[in-house]
Write a protein that holds these residues in place. Sequence first.
Motif, PDB file in Angstrom:
ATOM      1  N   GLY A 157       0.829  -1.205   0.000  1.00 29.92           N
ATOM      2  CA  GLY A 157       0.000   0.000   0.000  1.00 29.92           C
ATOM      3  C   GLY A 157       0.859   1.248   0.000  1.00 29.92           C
ATOM      4  N   ASP A 158       0.204   2.401   0.028  1.00 32.91           N
ATOM      5  CA  ASP A 158       0.895   3.689   0.017  1.00 32.91           C
ATOM      6  C   ASP A 158       0.610   4.437   1.308  1.00 32.91           C
ATOM      7  OD1 ASP A 158       1.759   3.217  -2.590  1.00 32.91           O
ATOM      8  OD2 ASP A 158      -0.056   4.089  -3.455  1.00 32.91           O
ATOM      9  N   VAL A 159       1.655   5.052   1.849  1.00 31.60           N
ATOM     10  CA  VAL A 159       1.501   5.898   3.037  1.00 31.60           C
ATOM     11  C   VAL A 159       2.225   7.214   2.782  1.00 31.60           C
ATOM     12  CG1 VAL A 159       1.219   3.993   4.681  1.00 31.60           C
ATOM     13  CG2 VAL A 159       3.516   4.810   4.109  1.00 31.60           C
ATOM     14  N   VAL A 160       2.012   8.167   3.666  1.00 30.82           N
ATOM     15  CA  VAL A 160       2.554   9.513   3.460  1.00 30.82           C
ATOM     16  C   VAL A 160       3.846   9.736   4.230  1.00 30.82           C
ATOM     17  CG1 VAL A 160       2.059  11.984   3.695  1.00 30.82           C
ATOM     18  CG2 VAL A 160       0.241  10.404   3.020  1.00 30.82           C
ATOM     19  N   TRP A 161       3.961   9.097   5.395  1.00 30.22           N
ATOM     20  CA  TRP A 161       5.115   9.322   6.262  1.00 30.22           C
ATOM     21  C   TRP A 161       5.857   8.022   6.534  1.00 30.22           C
ATOM     22  CZ3 TRP A 161       6.476  14.222   7.247  1.00 30.22           C
ATOM     23  CH2 TRP A 161       5.496  15.213   7.159  1.00 30.22           C
ATOM     24  N   ALA A 162       7.180   8.131   6.769  1.00 28.26           N
ATOM     25  CA  ALA A 162       7.994   6.950   7.056  1.00 28.26           C
ATOM     26  C   ALA A 162       7.584   6.303   8.374  1.00 28.26           C
ATOM     27  CB  ALA A 162       9.468   7.334   7.096  1.00 28.26           C
ATOM     28  N   TYR A 163       7.162   7.110   9.360  1.00 30.17           N
ATOM     29  CA  TYR A 163       6.786   6.533  10.643  1.00 30.17           C
ATOM     30  C   TYR A 163       5.576   5.608  10.503  1.00 30.17           C
ATOM     31  CZ  TYR A 163       2.620   9.443  11.420  1.00 30.17           C
ATOM     32  OH  TYR A 163       1.374  10.018  11.327  1.00 30.17           O
ATOM     33  N   GLN A 164       4.765   5.826   9.467  1.00 29.10           N
ATOM     34  CA  GLN A 164       3.606   4.959   9.259  1.00 29.10           C
ATOM     35  C   GLN A 164       4.022   3.564   8.795  1.00 29.10           C
ATOM     36  OE1 GLN A 164       1.619   7.646   6.549  1.00 29.10           O
ATOM     37  NE2 GLN A 164       0.210   8.356   8.136  1.00 29.10           N
ATOM     38  N   ILE A 165       5.150   3.475   8.084  1.00 25.60           N
ATOM     39  CA  ILE A 165       5.698   2.172   7.707  1.00 25.60           C
ATOM     40  C   ILE A 165       6.119   1.415   8.960  1.00 25.60           C
ATOM     41  CG2 ILE A 165       7.575   1.001   6.485  1.00 25.60           C
ATOM     42  CD1 ILE A 165       7.531   3.231   4.436  1.00 25.60           C
ATOM     43  N   ASP A 166       6.790   2.124   9.872  1.00 25.33           N
ATOM     44  CA  ASP A 166       7.205   1.503  11.130  1.00 25.33           C
ATOM     45  C   ASP A 166       5.996   1.124  11.980  1.00 25.33           C
ATOM     46  OD1 ASP A 166       9.857   1.875  10.424  1.00 25.33           O
ATOM     47  OD2 ASP A 166      10.030   3.784  11.489  1.00 25.33           O
ATOM     48  N   ALA A 167       4.971   1.973  11.980  1.00 25.25           N
ATOM     49  CA  ALA A 167       3.777   1.704  12.776  1.00 25.25           C
ATOM     50  C   ALA A 167       3.059   0.448  12.288  1.00 25.25           C
ATOM     51  CB  ALA A 167       2.826   2.907  12.727  1.00 25.25           C
ATOM     52  N   ALA A 168       2.972   0.299  10.976  1.00 24.19           N
ATOM     53  CA  ALA A 168       2.325  -0.891  10.416  1.00 24.19           C
ATOM     54  C   ALA A 168       3.105  -2.152  10.792  1.00 24.19           C
ATOM     55  CB  ALA A 168       2.224  -0.766   8.898  1.00 24.19           C
ATOM     56  N   ASN A 169       4.414  -2.048  10.729  1.00 26.19           N
ATOM     57  CA  ASN A 169       5.260  -3.186  11.083  1.00 26.19           C
ATOM     58  C   ASN A 169       5.067  -3.564  12.556  1.00 26.19           C
ATOM     59  OD1 ASN A 169       7.298  -4.785   9.553  1.00 26.19           O
ATOM     60  ND2 ASN A 169       8.552  -4.328  11.331  1.00 26.19           N
ATOM     61  N   ALA A 170       5.031  -2.552  13.408  1.00 23.58           N
ATOM     62  CA  ALA A 170       4.869  -2.798  14.841  1.00 23.58           C
ATOM     63  C   ALA A 170       3.503  -3.409  15.146  1.00 23.58           C
ATOM     64  CB  ALA A 170       5.037  -1.488  15.612  1.00 23.58           C
ATOM     65  N   ALA A 171       2.486  -3.015  14.378  1.00 29.28           N
ATOM     66  CA  ALA A 171       1.122  -3.489  14.639  1.00 29.28           C
ATOM     67  C   ALA A 171       0.977  -4.987  14.408  1.00 29.28           C
ATOM     68  CB  ALA A 171       0.134  -2.732  13.748  1.00 29.28           C
ATOM     69  N   VAL A 172       1.714  -5.531  13.441  1.00 31.08           N
ATOM     70  CA  VAL A 172       1.508  -6.939  13.075  1.00 31.08           C
ATOM     71  C   VAL A 172       2.632  -7.881  13.531  1.00 31.08           C
ATOM     72  CG1 VAL A 172       0.170  -6.240  11.049  1.00 31.08           C
ATOM     73  CG2 VAL A 172       2.622  -6.683  10.806  1.00 31.08           C
ATOM     74  N   SER A 173       3.760  -7.319  13.929  1.00 32.16           N
ATOM     75  CA  SER A 173       4.919  -8.162  14.234  1.00 32.16           C
ATOM     76  C   SER A 173       4.730  -9.034  15.471  1.00 32.16           C
ATOM     77  CB  SER A 173       6.175  -7.297  14.417  1.00 32.16           C
ATOM     78  OG  SER A 173       6.548  -6.714  13.192  1.00 32.16           O
ATOM     79  N   ARG A 174       3.844  -8.633  16.352  1.00 34.22           N
ATOM     80  CA  ARG A 174       3.660  -9.384  17.596  1.00 34.22           C
ATOM     81  C   ARG A 174       2.456 -10.325  17.558  1.00 34.22           C
ATOM     82  NH1 ARG A 174       5.495  -4.349  18.664  1.00 34.22           N
ATOM     83  NH2 ARG A 174       7.232  -4.100  20.132  1.00 34.22           N
ATOM     84  N   LEU A 175       1.837 -10.444  16.398  1.00 35.96           N
ATOM     85  CA  LEU A 175       0.665 -11.306  16.297  1.00 35.96           C
ATOM     86  C   LEU A 175       1.051 -12.780  16.347  1.00 35.96           C
ATOM     87  CD1 LEU A 175      -1.395  -9.485  13.514  1.00 35.96           C
ATOM     88  CD2 LEU A 175      -1.794  -9.443  15.976  1.00 35.96           C
ATOM     89  N   GLN A 176       0.216 -13.560  16.989  1.00 32.81           N
ATOM     90  CA  GLN A 176       0.459 -14.993  17.084  1.00 32.81           C
ATOM     91  C   GLN A 176       0.241 -15.660  15.730  1.00 32.81           C
ATOM     92  OE1 GLN A 176      -1.879 -16.819  20.154  1.00 32.81           O
ATOM     93  NE2 GLN A 176      -0.428 -18.495  20.437  1.00 32.81           N
ATOM     94  N   GLY A 177       1.099 -16.636  15.422  1.00 34.46           N
ATOM     95  CA  GLY A 177       0.957 -17.372  14.176  1.00 34.46           C
ATOM     96  C   GLY A 177       1.722 -16.792  13.012  1.00 34.46           C
ATOM     97  N   VAL A 178       2.502 -15.723  13.241  1.00 28.27           N
ATOM     98  CA  VAL A 178       3.285 -15.078  12.180  1.00 28.27           C
ATOM     99  C   VAL A 178       4.731 -15.557  12.255  1.00 28.27           C
ATOM    100  CG1 VAL A 178       4.127 -12.884  11.260  1.00 28.27           C
ATOM    101  CG2 VAL A 178       1.810 -13.038  12.192  1.00 28.27           C
ATOM    102  N   THR A 179       5.282 -15.981  11.127  1.00 32.74           N
ATOM    103  CA  THR A 179       6.678 -16.401  11.094  1.00 32.74           C
ATOM    104  C   THR A 179       7.583 -15.397  10.383  1.00 32.74           C
ATOM    105  OG1 THR A 179       6.341 -17.659   9.050  1.00 32.74           O
ATOM    106  CG2 THR A 179       6.050 -18.850  11.141  1.00 32.74           C
ATOM    107  N   ASP A 180       7.004 -14.503   9.584  1.00 33.65           N
ATOM    108  CA  ASP A 180       7.825 -13.516   8.872  1.00 33.65           C
ATOM    109  C   ASP A 180       6.926 -12.379   8.418  1.00 33.65           C
ATOM    110  OD1 ASP A 180      10.345 -12.640   7.773  1.00 33.65           O
ATOM    111  OD2 ASP A 180       9.493 -13.026   5.801  1.00 33.65           O
ATOM    112  N   VAL A 181       7.482 -11.170   8.371  1.00 31.48           N
ATOM    113  CA  VAL A 181       6.740 -10.003   7.891  1.00 31.48           C
ATOM    114  C   VAL A 181       7.576  -9.305   6.822  1.00 31.48           C
ATOM    115  CG1 VAL A 181       5.752  -7.762   8.454  1.00 31.48           C
ATOM    116  CG2 VAL A 181       5.540  -9.649  10.082  1.00 31.48           C
ATOM    117  N   SER A 182       7.010  -9.171   5.631  1.00 26.58           N
ATOM    118  CA  SER A 182       7.641  -8.448   4.536  1.00 26.58           C
ATOM    119  C   SER A 182       6.894  -7.126   4.349  1.00 26.58           C
ATOM    120  CB  SER A 182       7.598  -9.283   3.249  1.00 26.58           C
ATOM    121  OG  SER A 182       8.164  -8.577   2.169  1.00 26.58           O
ATOM    122  N   ASN A 183       7.542  -6.035   4.708  1.00 24.75           N
ATOM    123  CA  ASN A 183       6.900  -4.723   4.653  1.00 24.75           C
ATOM    124  C   ASN A 183       7.218  -4.064   3.316  1.00 24.75           C
ATOM    125  OD1 ASN A 183       5.959  -2.104   5.065  1.00 24.75           O
ATOM    126  ND2 ASN A 183       6.418  -2.165   7.248  1.00 24.75           N
TER     127      ASN A 183
END
Length: 230
Positions: free
Chosen positions: A127-153
């Motif tokens: 997707g598209d975002v406006v600020w770099a911190y939003q990329i980090d925020a999205a990563n932080a939101a999903v990285s701690r979810l159960q059942g995830v083995t890898d996150v490609s942002n």
Amino acid sequence: MNNEERQQHEAHQHEDRRTTAGRWQAELKWDPSIKADDVSVKVKDGVVTLGGHLATFADKWHAGCAAQRVSGVVSLVSKIKVELVKGEGRDDTEVARNAEIALYWMAGLPKGSVKVKVDNSMMSLSGDVVWAYQIDAANAAVSRLQGVTDVSNNLVLTPRSCNATVQSDIAAALKRCATAGAKPIDVAVTGSQATLTGQVSSAPERELARRAAWSAAGVNKVADNITIAA
């Protein structure tokens, strides 16, 4: 360089590697969120390579953060593999749904701006975002979810126009964040790219400089030419 000087140089490098590895192992064991016994570490020329197996992607993320906190670390390579504990896996549909919920409730992310895809427990964000911190925020939101083995942002910044003062704005931000006695970092802005050049004493300082540049309105690319003092 004669043989004696070469041997002294190699001995010094070996000692540096051992010292950095020792500091990292100590930091790893100090952090209660990490199972230090399941992670290996190798250090060469300031590059820390992590290996081993951990039970969640969150554990892998925490291990990487611990490595970046240690002085003497220039860059990080994580080869840690996530192996979910039996019974802790989740259906891809459930993981994707949980990710969408987490992203929805993440402050600072425009609703619907991030698309989620999960394949065999491996998640990708687009997707598209406006600020770099939003990329980090999205990563932080999903990285701690159960059942995830890898996150490609794969989120990208939408093009924005730089204002005339962006270079001086970044320089001022860097000056505010600099530690006492730190050498100034040079800033050059061409189009929507900011280029940082200089030397800092640690990886966290370099990350602070990068974040300062990313925070400038109109910047959608940062060229990091900052080096870390040996």
